[in-house]
Design a protein around this motif. Sequence first.
Motif, PDB file in Angstrom:
ATOM      1  N   LEU A   1       0.813  -1.220   0.000  1.00  0.00           N
ATOM      2  CA  LEU A   1       0.000   0.000   0.000  1.00  0.00           C
ATOM      3  C   LEU A   1       0.845   1.269   0.000  1.00  0.00           C
ATOM      4  N   LEU A   2       2.160   1.126   0.139  1.00  0.00           N
ATOM      5  CA  LEU A   2       3.033   2.288  -0.033  1.00  0.00           C
ATOM      6  C   LEU A   2       3.084   2.731  -1.490  1.00  0.00           C
ATOM      7  N   HIS A   3       2.724   1.831  -2.405  1.00  0.00           N
ATOM      8  CA  HIS A   3       2.683   2.185  -3.830  1.00  0.00           C
ATOM      9  C   HIS A   3       1.373   2.934  -4.097  1.00  0.00           C
ATOM     10  N   ARG A   4       1.491   4.198  -4.421  1.00  0.00           N
ATOM     11  CA  ARG A   4       0.302   5.046  -4.542  1.00  0.00           C
ATOM     12  C   ARG A   4      -0.591   4.665  -5.719  1.00  0.00           C
ATOM     13  N   GLN A   5      -0.043   3.912  -6.674  1.00  0.00           N
ATOM     14  CA  GLN A   5      -0.844   3.480  -7.823  1.00  0.00           C
ATOM     15  C   GLN A   5      -1.305   2.033  -7.692  1.00  0.00           C
ATOM     16  N   LEU A   6      -1.269   1.493  -6.487  1.00  0.00           N
ATOM     17  CA  LEU A   6      -1.713   0.112  -6.303  1.00  0.00           C
ATOM     18  C   LEU A   6      -3.134  -0.115  -6.826  1.00  0.00           C
ATOM     19  N   PRO A   7      -4.090   0.792  -6.596  1.00  0.00           N
ATOM     20  CA  PRO A   7      -5.434   0.574  -7.153  1.00  0.00           C
ATOM     21  C   PRO A   7      -5.418   0.436  -8.679  1.00  0.00           C
ATOM     22  N   GLU A   8      -4.602   1.243  -9.348  1.00  0.00           N
ATOM     23  CA  GLU A   8      -4.506   1.147 -10.804  1.00  0.00           C
ATOM     24  C   GLU A   8      -3.864  -0.172 -11.236  1.00  0.00           C
ATOM     25  N   LEU A   9      -2.860  -0.627 -10.496  1.00  0.00           N
ATOM     26  CA  LEU A   9      -2.231  -1.908 -10.799  1.00  0.00           C
ATOM     27  C   LEU A   9      -3.248  -3.040 -10.672  1.00  0.00           C
ATOM     28  N   LEU A  10      -4.048  -2.981  -9.625  1.00  0.00           N
ATOM     29  CA  LEU A  10      -5.072  -4.003  -9.410  1.00  0.00           C
ATOM     30  C   LEU A  10      -6.129  -3.957 -10.508  1.00  0.00           C
ATOM     31  N   GLN A  11      -6.500  -2.757 -10.922  1.00  0.00           N
ATOM     32  CA  GLN A  11      -7.485  -2.624 -12.002  1.00  0.00           C
ATOM     33  C   GLN A  11      -6.994  -3.272 -13.279  1.00  0.00           C
ATOM     34  N   GLU A  12      -5.714  -3.086 -13.603  1.00  0.00           N
ATOM     35  CA  GLU A  12      -5.153  -3.688 -14.809  1.00  0.00           C
ATOM     36  C   GLU A  12      -5.221  -5.208 -14.735  1.00  0.00           C
ATOM     37  N   ALA A  13      -4.922  -5.762 -13.565  1.00  0.00           N
ATOM     38  CA  ALA A  13      -4.982  -7.213 -13.396  1.00  0.00           C
ATOM     39  C   ALA A  13      -6.414  -7.720 -13.506  1.00  0.00           C
ATOM     40  N   LYS A  14      -7.343  -7.013 -12.915  1.00  0.00           N
ATOM     41  CA  LYS A  14      -8.743  -7.436 -12.947  1.00  0.00           C
ATOM     42  C   LYS A  14      -9.310  -7.382 -14.359  1.00  0.00           C
ATOM     43  N   LYS A  15      -8.880  -6.407 -15.153  1.00  0.00           N
ATOM     44  CA  LYS A  15      -9.329  -6.317 -16.545  1.00  0.00           C
ATOM     45  C   LYS A  15      -8.968  -7.578 -17.329  1.00  0.00           C
ATOM     46  N   LEU A  16      -7.866  -8.198 -16.948  1.00  0.00           N
ATOM     47  CA  LEU A  16      -7.386  -9.399 -17.634  1.00  0.00           C
ATOM     48  C   LEU A  16      -7.978 -10.675 -17.040  1.00  0.00           C
ATOM     49  N   GLY A  17      -8.823 -10.522 -16.027  1.00  0.00           N
ATOM     50  CA  GLY A  17      -9.442 -11.688 -15.409  1.00  0.00           C
ATOM     51  C   GLY A  17      -8.542 -12.424 -14.438  1.00  0.00           C
ATOM     52  N   LEU A  18      -7.478 -11.765 -13.978  1.00  0.00           N
ATOM     53  CA  LEU A  18      -6.554 -12.391 -13.036  1.00  0.00           C
ATOM     54  C   LEU A  18      -7.095 -12.284 -11.607  1.00  0.00           C
ATOM     55  N   ILE A  19      -6.829 -13.305 -10.807  1.00  0.00           N
ATOM     56  CA  ILE A  19      -7.176 -13.273  -9.394  1.00  0.00           C
ATOM     57  C   ILE A  19      -6.109 -12.450  -8.675  1.00  0.00           C
ATOM     58  N   THR A  20      -6.539 -11.518  -7.837  1.00  0.00           N
ATOM     59  CA  THR A  20      -5.601 -10.621  -7.165  1.00  0.00           C
ATOM     60  C   THR A  20      -5.558 -10.900  -5.668  1.00  0.00           C
ATOM     61  N   THR A  21      -4.387 -10.706  -5.101  1.00  0.00           N
ATOM     62  CA  THR A  21      -4.232 -10.832  -3.654  1.00  0.00           C
ATOM     63  C   THR A  21      -3.264  -9.777  -3.143  1.00  0.00           C
ATOM     64  N   VAL A  22      -3.576  -9.254  -1.971  1.00  0.00           N
ATOM     65  CA  VAL A  22      -2.759  -8.232  -1.317  1.00  0.00           C
ATOM     66  C   VAL A  22      -2.708  -8.549   0.172  1.00  0.00           C
ATOM     67  N   THR A  23      -1.507  -8.504   0.733  1.00  0.00           N
ATOM     68  CA  THR A  23      -1.336  -8.651   2.178  1.00  0.00           C
ATOM     69  C   THR A  23      -0.770  -7.347   2.720  1.00  0.00           C
ATOM     70  N   THR A  24      -1.403  -6.798   3.760  1.00  0.00           N
ATOM     71  CA  THR A  24      -1.000  -5.501   4.290  1.00  0.00           C
ATOM     72  C   THR A  24      -0.953  -5.528   5.812  1.00  0.00           C
ATOM     73  N   ASN A  25      -0.103  -4.678   6.370  1.00  0.00           N
ATOM     74  CA  ASN A  25      -0.046  -4.549   7.825  1.00  0.00           C
ATOM     75  C   ASN A  25      -1.157  -3.654   8.364  1.00  0.00           C
ATOM     76  N   GLY A  26      -1.949  -3.059   7.469  1.00  0.00           N
ATOM     77  CA  GLY A  26      -3.118  -2.290   7.876  1.00  0.00           C
ATOM     78  C   GLY A  26      -2.871  -0.822   8.144  1.00  0.00           C
ATOM     79  N   LEU A  27      -1.625  -0.391   8.213  1.00  0.00           N
ATOM     80  CA  LEU A  27      -1.349   0.995   8.565  1.00  0.00           C
ATOM     81  C   LEU A  27      -1.969   1.983   7.574  1.00  0.00           C
ATOM     82  N   LEU A  28      -1.948   1.648   6.293  1.00  0.00           N
ATOM     83  CA  LEU A  28      -2.454   2.572   5.266  1.00  0.00           C
ATOM     84  C   LEU A  28      -3.815   2.173   4.710  1.00  0.00           C
ATOM     85  N   TYR A  29      -4.325   1.012   5.113  1.00  0.00           N
ATOM     86  CA  TYR A  29      -5.589   0.561   4.528  1.00  0.00           C
ATOM     87  C   TYR A  29      -6.735   1.546   4.739  1.00  0.00           C
TER      88      TYR A  29
END
Length: 324
Positions: free
Chosen positions: A63-91
Motif C-alpha cells: 500500500l506504499l505504492h500510490r498506484q496500487l489501485p490502478e495496478l489491481l485494475q489492470e490485473a482485474k481487466k485481464l481476469g486475473l485473481i488478485t491478492t494483497v497482504t497488508t499490515n493495515g497501517l495505510l488501509y
Amino acid sequence: MRIVSHPVLCNYYVTYRCNATCSFCDIWERPSPYVTLENARQNLRDLKKLGVRVVDFTGGEPLLHRQLPELLQEAKKLGLITTVTTNGLLYPKYAERLRGLVDMLHFSLDSPVAAEHDQSRGVRCFDKVMESIKLARQLGERPDILFTVFERNVSQIRQMRDEICLPNDLVLILNPVFDYNSVETGSLSNHALNELSWWGGQKNVYLNDAFVQLRLDGGNHIDKPVCKAGSTTLVISPENKLVLPCYHLGLKDFAIDGQLYDLYRSSEVQQLVALEGRLPACEGCVINCYMQPSFAVEVNKYWWKALPSTLKYNWVKGTWKQLF
C-alpha cells in the motif's frame, strides 16, 4: 505426475519498502524503487499469456505504492485473481479506492494481544488492523487474518479465532513461520505442527496441511525436490526484473524490458528453472510462498494433503469459480 505445466502465480513486488520493521523479515532493509504502471501493464498481459492465474501484489508494504489501485485494475481487466497482504497501517486511507479490486485481502496479525503484535512488527499497528477490519466489512469486503505462527504463539490461535475472526466472520489463515537467508525465526516442534493440523480442520480456519507434512518430512530434498518455484511462480522485482529461481534465493535476475513472455521461455531462463529445488540452498527449504503453488501442479502426497484445505478456502471465498 505433473498436471499443470505452466506458471500459475506471480509474486509481483511493487516495492521492497515498508513502514514496519518485522523481526522475521529482511525485505524492508533493502533499498527499492516502485514499479511503474507502464511496465506492469506489459507484464500483466504477458503473465496472462503464460497461463498465470493469480497475481500477488506484494512487498514490502504494497500500500506504499500510490498506484496500487490502478495496478489491481489492470490485473482485474485481464481476469486475473488478485491478492494483497497488508499490515493495515495505510488501509483506512486507501480502502475506498481498493474496494472490489482485491479477491484475497489479507491483514497481517501476529497476536491477539496489541502489545505483542506491535512489538513483533516494530511499529504500533494493532489498532490500525482492527480499524481496517471494521472498515473493510462496512465496504462489503471479505478480508482474512494472516497469522504467522511461531512456537511462541501457537497457544494464541484459539483467542485469535474466537475474539477477532469469528465475531467478524473472517477466515484465520495459519502461516507457519520459516527461516531464510540470515533471518532465523526458530523451527516449529512436532507438537506445534500437530496442533496446527488440528486447527486447520476447524471453522473459519485455513491451513494448508501439506505445509505441516513437508516440515515433518524435513523440508524440500534436492535429490527428489518437491519445490517447483521456477516453473510455477514468476517473481518480478521493483526494478522490473525477473528473479530466479525464487525471490529468497535470488540466484540471478533478468531485465524484462517489455519482453516477459519471450524472456521466460528463453533457454537461459529455462535452464535455471530446471534447477528448481535442486540447488544446495534448496535443501530443507519450507518457504510457503513457493510450496503452495508447487503442491498444486503435481499429484503426489502433498497434492492430496493440500487439496481439502484448498477447496475449503476457495469455496468460502468464492474464488473457486475463477480457477476453472
